[in-house]
Design a protein around this motif. Structure first.
Motif, PDB file in Angstrom:
ATOM      1  N   GLY A 276       0.819  -1.214   0.000  1.00 28.06           N
ATOM      2  CA  GLY A 276       0.000   0.000   0.000  1.00 28.06           C
ATOM      3  C   GLY A 276       0.844   1.251   0.000  1.00 28.06           C
ATOM      4  N   LEU A 277       1.919   1.236   0.802  1.00 25.60           N
ATOM      5  CA  LEU A 277       2.795   2.402   0.812  1.00 25.60           C
ATOM      6  C   LEU A 277       3.489   2.586  -0.529  1.00 25.60           C
ATOM      7  CD1 LEU A 277       4.387   2.119   4.363  1.00 25.60           C
ATOM      8  CD2 LEU A 277       2.779   3.838   3.569  1.00 25.60           C
ATOM      9  N   ALA A 278       3.826   1.488  -1.157  1.00 25.73           N
ATOM     10  CA  ALA A 278       4.454   1.592  -2.479  1.00 25.73           C
ATOM     11  C   ALA A 278       3.488   2.219  -3.483  1.00 25.73           C
ATOM     12  CB  ALA A 278       4.897   0.209  -2.949  1.00 25.73           C
ATOM     13  N   ARG A 279       2.204   1.792  -3.405  1.00 25.09           N
ATOM     14  CA  ARG A 279       1.226   2.403  -4.309  1.00 25.09           C
ATOM     15  C   ARG A 279       1.046   3.889  -4.007  1.00 25.09           C
ATOM     16  NH1 ARG A 279      -1.596  -2.425  -3.163  1.00 25.09           N
ATOM     17  NH2 ARG A 279      -3.009  -1.307  -1.762  1.00 25.09           N
ATOM     18  N   LEU A 280       1.067   4.250  -2.707  1.00 21.79           N
ATOM     19  CA  LEU A 280       0.937   5.650  -2.339  1.00 21.79           C
ATOM     20  C   LEU A 280       2.121   6.462  -2.852  1.00 21.79           C
ATOM     21  CD1 LEU A 280      -0.562   7.880  -0.883  1.00 21.79           C
ATOM     22  CD2 LEU A 280       0.576   7.181   1.242  1.00 21.79           C
ATOM     23  N   ALA A 281       3.290   5.915  -2.731  1.00 22.60           N
ATOM     24  CA  ALA A 281       4.482   6.594  -3.242  1.00 22.60           C
ATOM     25  C   ALA A 281       4.398   6.772  -4.757  1.00 22.60           C
ATOM     26  CB  ALA A 281       5.738   5.815  -2.861  1.00 22.60           C
ATOM     27  N   ARG A 282       3.899   5.709  -5.422  1.00 20.99           N
ATOM     28  CA  ARG A 282       3.749   5.804  -6.869  1.00 20.99           C
ATOM     29  C   ARG A 282       2.742   6.894  -7.237  1.00 20.99           C
ATOM     30  NH1 ARG A 282       5.685   5.795 -11.824  1.00 20.99           N
ATOM     31  NH2 ARG A 282       4.179   5.082 -13.382  1.00 20.99           N
ATOM     32  N   ARG A 283       1.655   6.997  -6.473  1.00 17.79           N
ATOM     33  CA  ARG A 283       0.640   7.986  -6.750  1.00 17.79           C
ATOM     34  C   ARG A 283       1.193   9.405  -6.573  1.00 17.79           C
ATOM     35  NH1 ARG A 283      -4.521   6.929  -6.724  1.00 17.79           N
ATOM     36  NH2 ARG A 283      -3.671   5.052  -7.663  1.00 17.79           N
ATOM     37  N   ILE A 284       1.997   9.596  -5.555  1.00 16.92           N
ATOM     38  CA  ILE A 284       2.619  10.912  -5.346  1.00 16.92           C
ATOM     39  C   ILE A 284       3.512  11.267  -6.521  1.00 16.92           C
ATOM     40  CG2 ILE A 284       4.253  12.182  -3.914  1.00 16.92           C
ATOM     41  CD1 ILE A 284       3.100  10.681  -1.511  1.00 16.92           C
ATOM     42  N   GLU A 285       4.271  10.297  -7.007  1.00 14.00           N
ATOM     43  CA  GLU A 285       5.136  10.550  -8.149  1.00 14.00           C
ATOM     44  C   GLU A 285       4.313  10.920  -9.388  1.00 14.00           C
ATOM     45  OE1 GLU A 285       8.316  10.834  -8.259  1.00 14.00           O
ATOM     46  OE2 GLU A 285       8.586  10.318  -6.148  1.00 14.00           O
ATOM     47  N   GLN A 286       3.141  10.238  -9.532  1.00 13.55           N
ATOM     48  CA  GLN A 286       2.306  10.546 -10.674  1.00 13.55           C
ATOM     49  C   GLN A 286       1.721  11.961 -10.579  1.00 13.55           C
ATOM     50  OE1 GLN A 286       1.722   8.769 -13.459  1.00 13.55           O
ATOM     51  NE2 GLN A 286       3.287   7.332 -12.771  1.00 13.55           N
ATOM     52  N   LEU A 287       1.316  12.354  -9.363  1.00 11.01           N
ATOM     53  CA  LEU A 287       0.787  13.702  -9.187  1.00 11.01           C
ATOM     54  C   LEU A 287       1.853  14.756  -9.462  1.00 11.01           C
ATOM     55  CD1 LEU A 287      -1.452  13.244  -6.012  1.00 11.01           C
ATOM     56  CD2 LEU A 287      -2.199  13.585  -8.371  1.00 11.01           C
ATOM     57  N   LEU A 288       3.058  14.479  -9.043  1.00 10.49           N
ATOM     58  CA  LEU A 288       4.150  15.403  -9.350  1.00 10.49           C
ATOM     59  C   LEU A 288       4.412  15.452 -10.856  1.00 10.49           C
ATOM     60  CD1 LEU A 288       6.657  14.603  -6.459  1.00 10.49           C
ATOM     61  CD2 LEU A 288       5.265  16.640  -6.737  1.00 10.49           C
ATOM     62  N   ALA A 289       4.298  14.283 -11.495  1.00 11.10           N
ATOM     63  CA  ALA A 289       4.472  14.262 -12.948  1.00 11.10           C
ATOM     64  C   ALA A 289       3.388  15.091 -13.639  1.00 11.10           C
ATOM     65  CB  ALA A 289       4.441  12.826 -13.458  1.00 11.10           C
ATOM     66  N   GLU A 317      -0.310  -2.033 -12.419  1.00  9.54           N
ATOM     67  CA  GLU A 317      -0.248  -1.283 -11.169  1.00  9.54           C
ATOM     68  C   GLU A 317      -1.482  -1.537 -10.305  1.00  9.54           C
ATOM     69  OE1 GLU A 317      -0.311   3.390  -9.677  1.00  9.54           O
ATOM     70  OE2 GLU A 317       0.137   2.910 -11.773  1.00  9.54           O
ATOM     71  N   LEU A 318      -2.638  -1.661 -10.949  1.00 11.05           N
ATOM     72  CA  LEU A 318      -3.881  -1.850 -10.212  1.00 11.05           C
ATOM     73  C   LEU A 318      -4.218  -3.319  -9.967  1.00 11.05           C
ATOM     74  CD1 LEU A 318      -6.167   0.808 -11.979  1.00 11.05           C
ATOM     75  CD2 LEU A 318      -4.977   1.017  -9.795  1.00 11.05           C
ATOM     76  N   ALA A 319      -3.359  -4.225 -10.437  1.00  6.67           N
ATOM     77  CA  ALA A 319      -3.666  -5.662 -10.313  1.00  6.67           C
ATOM     78  C   ALA A 319      -3.940  -6.088  -8.872  1.00  6.67           C
ATOM     79  CB  ALA A 319      -2.538  -6.486 -10.920  1.00  6.67           C
ATOM     80  N   PRO A 320      -3.118  -5.688  -7.877  1.00  4.76           N
ATOM     81  CA  PRO A 320      -3.435  -6.098  -6.495  1.00  4.76           C
ATOM     82  C   PRO A 320      -4.800  -5.581  -6.027  1.00  4.76           C
ATOM     83  CG  PRO A 320      -1.184  -5.303  -6.647  1.00  4.76           C
ATOM     84  CD  PRO A 320      -1.835  -4.970  -7.948  1.00  4.76           C
ATOM     85  N   LEU A 321      -5.117  -4.330  -6.377  1.00  2.05           N
ATOM     86  CA  LEU A 321      -6.397  -3.761  -5.979  1.00  2.05           C
ATOM     87  C   LEU A 321      -7.553  -4.472  -6.664  1.00  2.05           C
ATOM     88  CD1 LEU A 321      -7.862  -1.543  -4.419  1.00  2.05           C
ATOM     89  CD2 LEU A 321      -7.549  -0.031  -6.383  1.00  2.05           C
TER      90      LEU A 321
END
Length: 463
Positions: A276-289, A317-321
């Motif tokens: 979950g934290l990895a997905r959150l980190a990825r989401r932050i990177e996407q928002l910055l992008a 990326e969404l496979a676990p969810l």
């Protein structure tokens, strides 16, 4: 507009001036006739009366230069044939006359005043002066065509002024307006060539005094705008920095905990937390992008993006969810490659939020989400279909507002998904439609991105 105003003002003034000139000219010529008659009367009474009273010999006839003879004169035309006079006694007997008026009919009554005659194919304007004291009647005549020549010359002069003056005035006014608007053209060029983020004030050389307040106000507005954008950029950077630090610290603690001796059930929980934290980190990177894309979008920096590859990455990326939610997800790709000009991070955010939004609205049991992509003509068409409760037609226009959430939504979202989708679509000139599904239940989101590359279709599907 300036020319129309000039025509609307000058033409009526010209017509009025023409009418007034004709009236004044006629009065002036009539006055000349009357003055000539009175002058001749004075001359007769001061020495010439005895000489002309010779009724037994007939009237004296003053010869005049014929019209043909006049035309032969190169530089001395006198127009003698166009004017003449008669001198009568009180009984109407002719005593003195010019040759061209010798046969002019006599008036029925000898009364002072103006009369018009038609004599020898010409119209004549005649003034009669009755001198009862000296028993003399004087008639002065002038041909109408001579008067018309004068008024015609005046009308030509007035008409030429309008005919030549108005076009010339239009040219000069157009030149003056074009010259006056050159500073606005330079201002437009300066704004068009201005680099994003520049704080250099706009300077216009030789700008007119009337335009300087506009330039000053524009520079002040640009400065305020750059300040606002700078504050937003600093805020985004600060938020990203503050989020990255606790995330990195939490990830380190999780790694340390997983490296030690832990209970079997606890390790599964730690693995999920780490994911979950990895997905959150990825989401932050996407928002910055996305924030960086907003800056680059103004500069038009686009690249070729394969939507199929982007979709596969988003699905991974969404496979676990997707696995945890139990949603039946299907991806139908009708193209082996579907390439558009755009921003990869923005398109990924568009697909991710469309899929997540659909997942949050489908039933917990037997929920279905379908993603399809195809090229239609020159456009790329993306569709996401779910079997949720759908959105009523009257509320579909409001779901793109920030922080808007439908009552049927599940999860702990913040109502930003469709807002991000709309912004990503705007960056690509895409059109978004919220439609009914073929089955009548759920929602079908259709995104049309223009100018997709026409590559070969593959027609394969994933479920």
């Amino acid at each position: 507009m300036i020319l129309a105003v000039l025509v609307a003002v000058l033409l009526p003034l010209g017509l009025y001036s023409y009418q007034r000139t004709l009236t004044e000219t006629r009065e002036l010529l009539d006055g000349r006739l009357a003055q000539s008659a009175r002058t001749l009367d004075v001359l007769i009474q001061n020495g010439g009366a005895a000489a002309i009273r010779r009724p037994e010999q007939g009237p004296l006839v003053v010869p005049i230069l014929s019209l043909k003879a006049e035309e032969q004169l190169m530089h001395g035309r006198t127009h003698e044939s166009e004017v003449g006079y008669q001198v009568l006694d009180r009984h109407g007997r002719m005593q003195l006359t010019t040759a061209n008026l010798a046969q002019l009919p006599l008036p029925h009554t000898l009364i002072s005043g103006f009369e018009d005659y038609h004599y020898e194919s010409y119209g004549w304007r005649v003034f009669t002066l009755v001198d009862e004291v000296n028993d003399v009647v004087i008639r002065m005549g002038e041909r109408d065509d001579s008067r018309r020549d004068i008024t015609h010359a005046l009308s030509v002069d007035l008409g030429l002024t309008q005919l030549i003056g108005l076009p010339l005035l239009a040219l000069l006014a157009g030149w003056a307006v074009a010259r006056g608007l050159r500073p606005l053209e330079r201002l437009t060029q300066a704004l068009a060539s201005r680099a994003p983020g520049s704080r250099q004030p706009i300077q216009l050389e030789r700008a007119p005094q009337e335009l300087q307040p506009v330039v000053d106000a524009l520079n002040a507005q640009l400065e305020r705008l750059e300040d606002a954008l700078e504050r937003e950029r600093r805020f985004s950077a600060d938020v990203a920095h503050e989020l990255r630090t606790p995330l990195a610290s939490t990830m380190i603690h999780l790694d340390t905990a997983m490296a030690g001796e832990i209970q079997p059930g606890t390790k599964h929980t730690l693995v999920n937390a780490q994911s979950g934290l990895a997905r959150l980190a990825r989401r932050i990177e996407q928002l910055l992008a996305l924030a960086r894309i907003e800056a680059r979008a103004a500069e038009g920096q686009r690249s070729e993006v394969d939507l199929v590859v982007v979709a596969m990455n988003v699905i991974d990326e969404l496979a676990p969810l997707l696995g945890e939610s139990g949603v039946d997800f299907a991806f139908l790709e009708h193209e082996e490659r579907l390439v558009v000009q755009g921003y990869e991070a923005a398109l990924a955010a568009l697909l991710r939020n469309l899929i997540e939004n659909a997942m949050h609205h489908v039933p917990q049991q037997h929920g279905q989400v379908q993603l399809s992509m195809e090229r239609y003509g020159g456009d790329a068409v993306i569709e996401v279909i779910d079997n949720g409760p759908g959105i009523p037609a009257e509320r579909r226009s409001s779901v793109f507002a920030r922080f808007h959430r439908e009552a049927s939504s599940s999860g702990d979202g913040y109502g930003l998904g469709l807002s991000i989708v709309q912004r990503a679509a705007q960056l690509h000139g895409a059109n978004i439609e919220l439609l009914d599904t073929p089955s009548g239940r759920g929602l079908r989101v259709k995104v049309v991105i223009p100018q997709a590359h026409p590559l070969s279709p593959a027609g394969r599907g994933l479920g």
